[in-house]
Every structure is written in structure tokens, then in C-alpha cells.
Design a protein around this motif. Sequence first.
Motif, PDB file in Angstrom:
ATOM      1  N   LYS A   1      44.208 -92.628 -33.916  1.00 30.92           N
ATOM      2  CA  LYS A   1      44.714 -93.678 -33.028  1.00 30.92           C
ATOM      3  C   LYS A   1      43.657 -94.762 -32.781  1.00 30.92           C
ATOM      4  CE  LYS A   1      45.637 -90.740 -29.716  1.00 30.92           C
ATOM      5  NZ  LYS A   1      45.149 -89.511 -30.396  1.00 30.92           N
ATOM      6  N   THR A   2      42.456 -94.340 -32.376  1.00 31.05           N
ATOM      7  CA  THR A   2      41.392 -95.309 -32.097  1.00 31.05           C
ATOM      8  C   THR A   2      41.006 -96.063 -33.354  1.00 31.05           C
ATOM      9  OG1 THR A   2      40.538 -93.988 -30.267  1.00 31.05           O
ATOM     10  CG2 THR A   2      39.025 -95.573 -31.251  1.00 31.05           C
ATOM     11  N   THR A   3      41.063 -95.388 -34.494  1.00 29.79           N
ATOM     12  CA  THR A   3      40.732 -96.045 -35.767  1.00 29.79           C
ATOM     13  C   THR A   3      41.673 -97.209 -36.037  1.00 29.79           C
ATOM     14  OG1 THR A   3      39.885 -93.957 -36.637  1.00 29.79           O
ATOM     15  CG2 THR A   3      40.438 -95.666 -38.236  1.00 29.79           C
ATOM     16  N   VAL A   4      42.950 -97.048 -35.684  1.00 33.37           N
ATOM     17  CA  VAL A   4      43.916 -98.138 -35.880  1.00 33.37           C
ATOM     18  C   VAL A   4      43.485 -99.375 -35.119  1.00 33.37           C
ATOM     19  CG1 VAL A   4      46.292 -98.866 -35.412  1.00 33.37           C
ATOM     20  CG2 VAL A   4      45.866 -96.614 -36.395  1.00 33.37           C
ATOM     21  N   THR A   5      43.082 -99.200 -33.852  1.00 32.24           N
ATOM     22  CA  THR A   5      42.665-100.372 -33.062  1.00 32.24           C
ATOM     23  C   THR A   5      41.416-101.015 -33.650  1.00 32.24           C
ATOM     24  OG1 THR A   5      41.314 -99.039 -31.533  1.00 32.24           O
ATOM     25  CG2 THR A   5      43.637 -99.329 -30.981  1.00 32.24           C
ATOM     26  N   LYS A   6      40.502-100.204 -34.162  1.00 33.89           N
ATOM     27  CA  LYS A   6      39.277-100.760 -34.742  1.00 33.89           C
ATOM     28  C   LYS A   6      39.558-101.550 -36.013  1.00 33.89           C
ATOM     29  CE  LYS A   6      36.029 -97.423 -32.773  1.00 33.89           C
ATOM     30  NZ  LYS A   6      34.991 -96.393 -33.038  1.00 33.89           N
ATOM     31  N   LEU A   7      40.530-101.114 -36.781  1.00 33.23           N
ATOM     32  CA  LEU A   7      40.877-101.847 -37.996  1.00 33.23           C
ATOM     33  C   LEU A   7      41.579-103.158 -37.660  1.00 33.23           C
ATOM     34  CD1 LEU A   7      42.099 -98.963 -40.343  1.00 33.23           C
ATOM     35  CD2 LEU A   7      39.894-100.137 -40.365  1.00 33.23           C
ATOM     36  N   ILE A   8      42.424-103.149 -36.614  1.00 38.34           N
ATOM     37  CA  ILE A   8      43.092-104.390 -36.210  1.00 38.34           C
ATOM     38  C   ILE A   8      42.066-105.411 -35.740  1.00 38.34           C
ATOM     39  CG2 ILE A   8      44.708-105.419 -34.558  1.00 38.34           C
ATOM     40  CD1 ILE A   8      46.224-102.724 -34.596  1.00 38.34           C
TER      41      ILE A   8
ATOM     42  N   ALA B   1      38.257-113.004 -33.358  1.00 32.29           N
ATOM     43  CA  ALA B   1      37.740-112.588 -32.055  1.00 32.29           C
ATOM     44  C   ALA B   1      38.504-113.259 -30.922  1.00 32.29           C
ATOM     45  CB  ALA B   1      36.249-112.922 -31.961  1.00 32.29           C
ATOM     46  N   GLU B   2      38.972-114.484 -31.149  1.00 36.86           N
ATOM     47  CA  GLU B   2      39.769-115.164 -30.131  1.00 36.86           C
ATOM     48  C   GLU B   2      41.166-114.576 -30.020  1.00 36.86           C
ATOM     49  OE1 GLU B   2      39.814-119.191 -31.369  1.00 36.86           O
ATOM     50  OE2 GLU B   2      37.716-119.590 -30.841  1.00 36.86           O
ATOM     51  N   LEU B   3      41.679-114.011 -31.114  1.00 35.97           N
ATOM     52  CA  LEU B   3      43.051-113.497 -31.131  1.00 35.97           C
ATOM     53  C   LEU B   3      43.184-112.143 -30.455  1.00 35.97           C
ATOM     54  CD1 LEU B   3      44.164-114.344 -34.796  1.00 35.97           C
ATOM     55  CD2 LEU B   3      44.944-115.434 -32.687  1.00 35.97           C
ATOM     56  N   VAL B   4      42.099-111.339 -30.472  1.00 35.81           N
ATOM     57  CA  VAL B   4      42.201-109.934 -30.070  1.00 35.81           C
ATOM     58  C   VAL B   4      41.260-109.639 -28.909  1.00 35.81           C
ATOM     59  CG1 VAL B   4      41.965-107.541 -30.821  1.00 35.81           C
ATOM     60  CG2 VAL B   4      42.798-109.282 -32.432  1.00 35.81           C
ATOM     61  N   SER B   5      41.812-108.994 -27.881  1.00 32.59           N
ATOM     62  CA  SER B   5      40.998-108.422 -26.797  1.00 32.59           C
ATOM     63  C   SER B   5      41.111-106.912 -26.866  1.00 32.59           C
ATOM     64  CB  SER B   5      41.494-108.895 -25.425  1.00 32.59           C
ATOM     65  OG  SER B   5      41.063-110.200 -25.152  1.00 32.59           O
ATOM     66  N   VAL B   6      39.986-106.231 -26.643  1.00 31.54           N
ATOM     67  CA  VAL B   6      39.982-104.767 -26.663  1.00 31.54           C
ATOM     68  C   VAL B   6      39.472-104.265 -25.321  1.00 31.54           C
ATOM     69  CG1 VAL B   6      39.193-102.708 -27.861  1.00 31.54           C
ATOM     70  CG2 VAL B   6      39.473-104.846 -29.136  1.00 31.54           C
ATOM     71  N   VAL B   7      40.243-103.383 -24.692  1.00 34.53           N
ATOM     72  CA  VAL B   7      39.822-102.721 -23.454  1.00 34.53           C
ATOM     73  C   VAL B   7      39.581-101.260 -23.806  1.00 34.53           C
ATOM     74  CG1 VAL B   7      40.401-102.127 -21.085  1.00 34.53           C
ATOM     75  CG2 VAL B   7      41.166-104.311 -22.045  1.00 34.53           C
TER      76      VAL B   7
ATOM     77  N   ARG C   1      38.796-109.308 -17.395  1.00 33.96           N
ATOM     78  CA  ARG C   1      38.063-109.959 -18.491  1.00 33.96           C
ATOM     79  C   ARG C   1      39.022-110.324 -19.617  1.00 33.96           C
ATOM     80  NH1 ARG C   1      33.319-106.296 -20.690  1.00 33.96           N
ATOM     81  NH2 ARG C   1      32.346-106.823 -18.696  1.00 33.96           N
ATOM     82  N   ALA C   2      39.934-109.401 -19.961  1.00 29.75           N
ATOM     83  CA  ALA C   2      40.918-109.675 -21.007  1.00 29.75           C
ATOM     84  C   ALA C   2      41.904-110.759 -20.571  1.00 29.75           C
ATOM     85  CB  ALA C   2      41.661-108.393 -21.367  1.00 29.75           C
ATOM     86  N   LEU C   3      42.259-110.759 -19.278  1.00 25.11           N
ATOM     87  CA  LEU C   3      43.192-111.783 -18.778  1.00 25.11           C
ATOM     88  C   LEU C   3      42.587-113.182 -18.874  1.00 25.11           C
ATOM     89  CD1 LEU C   3      44.660-109.969 -15.643  1.00 25.11           C
ATOM     90  CD2 LEU C   3      45.974-110.823 -17.597  1.00 25.11           C
ATOM     91  N   VAL C   4      41.312-113.312 -18.507  1.00 23.14           N
ATOM     92  CA  VAL C   4      40.695-114.634 -18.535  1.00 23.14           C
ATOM     93  C   VAL C   4      40.449-115.081 -19.974  1.00 23.14           C
ATOM     94  CG1 VAL C   4      38.232-114.040 -18.456  1.00 23.14           C
ATOM     95  CG2 VAL C   4      39.053-116.049 -17.231  1.00 23.14           C
ATOM     96  N   LYS C   5      40.297-114.119 -20.884  1.00 23.96           N
ATOM     97  CA  LYS C   5      40.155-114.482 -22.299  1.00 23.96           C
ATOM     98  C   LYS C   5      41.471-115.011 -22.845  1.00 23.96           C
ATOM     99  CE  LYS C   5      38.856-112.655 -26.838  1.00 23.96           C
ATOM    100  NZ  LYS C   5      38.399-111.471 -27.612  1.00 23.96           N
ATOM    101  N   ASP C   6      42.585-114.455 -22.336  1.00 23.74           N
ATOM    102  CA  ASP C   6      43.927-114.925 -22.689  1.00 23.74           C
ATOM    103  C   ASP C   6      44.207-114.828 -24.189  1.00 23.74           C
ATOM    104  OD1 ASP C   6      46.436-115.787 -21.984  1.00 23.74           O
ATOM    105  OD2 ASP C   6      45.948-117.910 -22.187  1.00 23.74           O
ATOM    106  N   ALA C   7      43.785-113.714 -24.810  1.00 24.37           N
ATOM    107  CA  ALA C   7      44.074-113.501 -26.230  1.00 24.37           C
ATOM    108  C   ALA C   7      45.522-113.049 -26.382  1.00 24.37           C
ATOM    109  CB  ALA C   7      43.128-112.447 -26.790  1.00 24.37           C
ATOM    110  N   PRO C   8      46.188-113.440 -27.455  1.00 26.95           N
ATOM    111  CA  PRO C   8      47.591-113.061 -27.629  1.00 26.95           C
ATOM    112  C   PRO C   8      47.803-111.598 -27.984  1.00 26.95           C
ATOM    113  CG  PRO C   8      46.823-114.324 -29.511  1.00 26.95           C
ATOM    114  CD  PRO C   8      45.721-114.364 -28.509  1.00 26.95           C
ATOM    115  N   ILE C   9      46.739-110.906 -28.420  1.00 31.49           N
ATOM    116  CA  ILE C   9      46.839-109.492 -28.783  1.00 31.49           C
ATOM    117  C   ILE C   9      45.841-108.704 -27.944  1.00 31.49           C
ATOM    118  CG2 ILE C   9      46.505-107.786 -30.626  1.00 31.49           C
ATOM    119  CD1 ILE C   9      47.271-109.974 -32.625  1.00 31.49           C
ATOM    120  N   VAL C  10      46.316-107.634 -27.310  1.00 36.22           N
ATOM    121  CA  VAL C  10      45.450-106.791 -26.482  1.00 36.22           C
ATOM    122  C   VAL C  10      45.578-105.351 -26.960  1.00 36.22           C
ATOM    123  CG1 VAL C  10      44.929-105.969 -24.162  1.00 36.22           C
ATOM    124  CG2 VAL C  10      45.701-108.326 -24.501  1.00 36.22           C
TER     125      VAL C  10
END
Length: 576
Positions: free
Chosen positions: A369-376, A403-409, A479-488
Motif C-alpha cells: 500500500k505505502t509503495t503505491v503512494t511512493k510511486l505516485i 511536487a506541486e501536483l501531489v501532497s503526502v501526509v 500544510r497540505a491545505l495551504v499547498k492546495d495540491a490537486p492530489i493528496v
Amino acid sequence: MIALLHRLGLGADPRPLARYLVSAAVYAISAGTAFGLLVPLLSTLLAGHTGTAARWLLPLAGTVLVGWVAHYEQEVRVLALASAWRRRLYQRLGTHVVRLPLGWFDGGRAAQVEQLFGGGVETAVRTVHLVQALLGALLTPATVFLFLLCYDPRLALTVLVTVPVVLAVFVLARRITDRTEAAHHAATRQASDRLVEFAGAQPVLRANGRGAGGRALLRDALQDQYRTARRQVFGALPGEHLGQLAIQLAFTAVLVVGLLLATGGRVDAPRIVALLVLGVHFLRPFADLAGIAGGIRACRAALVRLDAVLRTEPLPEPAAPRSHADASIELSGVDFGYPPGSPKVLTGLDLVIPAGTTTALVGPSGAGKTTVTKLIARFFDVDRGAVRIGGVDVRDIAGARLAELVSVVFQDVHLFDGTIEDNIRVGNPDATDEQIRQAARRAQVESIAARLPGGWASRVGAGGGLLSGGERQRVAIARALVKDAPIVLLDEATSALDAENEAAVHAALAELARGRTLLVIAHRLDTITGAASIAVLDGGRLVEQGTHAELVAAGGRYAALWAERECAQGWRLAAH
């Protein structure tokens, strides 16, 4: 070692290095020349010819003056060169590390980088200082030998014969010392690890009544360290004294030859005394060679570590970056294992996440599961297949744009030792104060600031240690909200929260999901029943996908996980 320095770019401009080497060589030669000029000065002075001796003071003073100027020039240039090398290494490391794939930092690499930026660079730069010591240990004796050869070839031949013997003894002594030092360093490292482990395990040890018994491993490690330390001391003594003994024996040989020449009447006594003084200065620098050799080995090891990091290839940037159509995500036929060549974590994975929807990833530990997020997020590149965002392979999207498109929490949130606002602003350094406060309100962070003594100006401590796990999660969501990336991408964001923090985090996540493509990894299935789609991974493959109701009705892997959850939820303590 020269090749290493060249690869690291430390020889990019050879002129400063050449000027430094020239000044160091001139100083070393002038020192040998000054010792050589002492022979006629002392021999005439001891023979009672004061006037003749005085005439030798002029060339000696000139040599000393040249040596002083060369020494001053050498010190100025070594400082400038060391500073330039240090700056060059920091610039190259800093520029290169930020281009490395984020996956490279897994497995303790962050600590390795910290060591390189600290002691590694300083040790490598020390190479500059060792060069002047090495030149002095070689050129000064060589100059003295030339004077001896001119004054008395027989004595010169005697000191020349002693050189291979002295060097061989130093090599043997160093090998003896290296073996004992290696064992002692290994034991010290083991003892340090046990000490840290013992300190960190105190809550577990005491909770299980093992406060005293838990010292056994630590005690054994400390005793082993003590034994190896004793072996190092006693093992190093022969090595340390063998070198000095060799030099003393070499000087004794020179002294015997000198006395034979003097008693045989072939050289007068005043001159032989002066020549013996010169012989001492010939042999003295060899005592420094052992220390210089050890320093060179340490510097080379640091250079090798720096070179290994700088030779790590960053993920390739596309020659012609493409623009994505939307915030949809697609994994197509993805195979991946890390490191390369290891067993696959994902095998033939196909997964589609429509833009603007919430998809949950579930499955047993190790399912990938975590690997999927890392590849995205392109922490790594896939071994086979493709990961696409908006129909475009992530390898064809510029790294800065991705980096602008994706936020990771992440599950384990790292906060910097600053204020809450500072940590939220990491998501978007250009955000206004109002945008920061608005993101904080939406992420339920205001209540955190309200309880801290200094409010919004309170520091959160190193790693966010002054906040609870749930509070750190809420700051990360802000932090992710203020970044406002379309993918989280959310990795186990609610795995271990108390009820109050869980409610706050869920409210923050609801804000975060609005208008965004949200991929959530969760072990607690009750937190993702409302997801538009649930993807079930097992063994690195997608085995099921659908809504909660559809998957429960299907009676497959998800239904089994849900049944286990229902069973676990029904347990209770019974009175006896």
C-alpha cells in the motif's frame, strides 16, 4: 586519491592548488637548506674560526627569510584552499541531494547525509593540510640528504641505508595498531548501541519488572569494550614504540659511523658533530609519516563516502515535459521491488483513481500500500509498467511540477522546531498570513494554538515533540491545505489516535478531500466505509475494488477483513 579529488570537483581550478603546493615545497626545501647550512657554521664555530662562522650567517639568514615568507604564503593559501574546498563540497552535496529520489532517503540514509555534511566534509577538507605535512616529511629529508651527500658521501650512504628499515618497521607497527583499533572501534560501537537501546527500552523493561535484569546485554557489551580497550592499549604499545626504536637504532648507526670516521682521523671532530646534527634532522621527519598515513586513510575514506553519494544518479528529468489533463491517477501493469533486483513488492498492479474522488487502499501488512503512494509521488521509478497522472506518465512530468501536483501526509509527521505557522507555511512559502490561518482553521489547528502558552508564536519542539501525534497530523493536514495540491496521499493518517484527535483529524480530512483526488491508506476499515472506491491489495496485486457495500456482499478478501474487524470490535472484559 587524486582521481577522487578530481571527481569531486576539487581540482576544477588547478592554479590555487599549484600555488599552494609550490609555497609548501619551498618551505620544506628551505627548512632542509637551513639545516644543511648549519654544518659549515657549526664546524667552523666549534673549530674556533669565529670570523669564518659569521660569514655563514648571511646565507642562513637569507634561507630563514625565504622559509618564513614561504610559510606565511603556505598558511594563507591553505586557509583559502580549504575554505574553497569546503564551500565546493557543501554546494555540490546540497545541489545533488535535493535532486535524489525521496526513496533514496529510506533506510537510515538521512543519518548518513547528516554525517557527511558534518564530519565527512571536514575530514575530506583535512586532505589539504595533510599535503603540506607530507611534503615536509619528504622534501626536507631529501634536501638534507643532498647536503650530506656533498659533505660526506659515507655518512649519506649510512642514513640512506637506514631509510627502508625505518619505513618497514613503521608499516609493521601500523598494521599491529590497525588490528587492535578495528576491534576496539567495533566493540565501542556495539556498547554505544546497547546503551542507547537500554535507555530507550526503560519503559518496557520496568513495566515487565526487568529494570535490573535488562542490564545483562549492556553489561556484556561494556565488558567486551573494556577487554578490547585493554588489548588496544597493550597491542598498540609495541606499534608505537617500534617506530621510535627504529629511528633510535638508525641514529645509533649514524652515530657509530660518525665516531669511526672521527676516531680514524678521516673527519675532524667539529665537522663530525655538525654532520651528526644534520643526520638527526634527516631522520626526525620519518616519525611523522605514521600519523600522516593514518590521516590520509581517514581522508580517503571520507572522500569515498562523499563520492558514493555524489555518484548516485537522480531520477531522470524529461527532455520535453508534458502537461497533465486532470488529477486522475492510473497504475498500469506496475512491477516494483526495492532495491532493484530484489523480490517484487508490486506485481502487475492495475489501479485507476478518477479525478476528484476518494479511494481507499486496504490490505494486510506488506501488501504494497505505502509503495503505491511512493510511486505516485515518484519517490522511485517503476521497474515495469507506468504510473500516470492525468494520462501522462509521471516520468514525463517535470519534477518541480509533480511536487506541486501531489501532497503526502505521512503516518509519522515530522515538524520543524518552529511555530505552528512556520510548519504550516512549509506547504506554501508564499502563502499570506490569512491563508495560513484559514488552512489552520479548516484543519482544526486553532485549538492546538489555544492550549499552548504562547499561542501561535509557541514553538512545537524538535520533530514536533511538544505536540501529540494527532495534533501533528492536523498540522500536516493544514500544510497540505495551504499547498492546495490537486492530489493528496494519506498514509495511515488516523492509525493510532485517541477519540478526540480522531474526530478532529476526520473533520480536517473532510476539508482536505473537497475538490481533490484523495488516496487514503487505512488499516481501520470503519474510517473508509464512505470512500467512493476501496481497492484491496494482497501480495502486491489488486484483488478487489468497489464500494464498501459491494465488497462486503462479494464475500472476498475485503469481506474477510471486515469480518475480522467486527470480531475484534466485539471483545469485552468479563468479570470473574
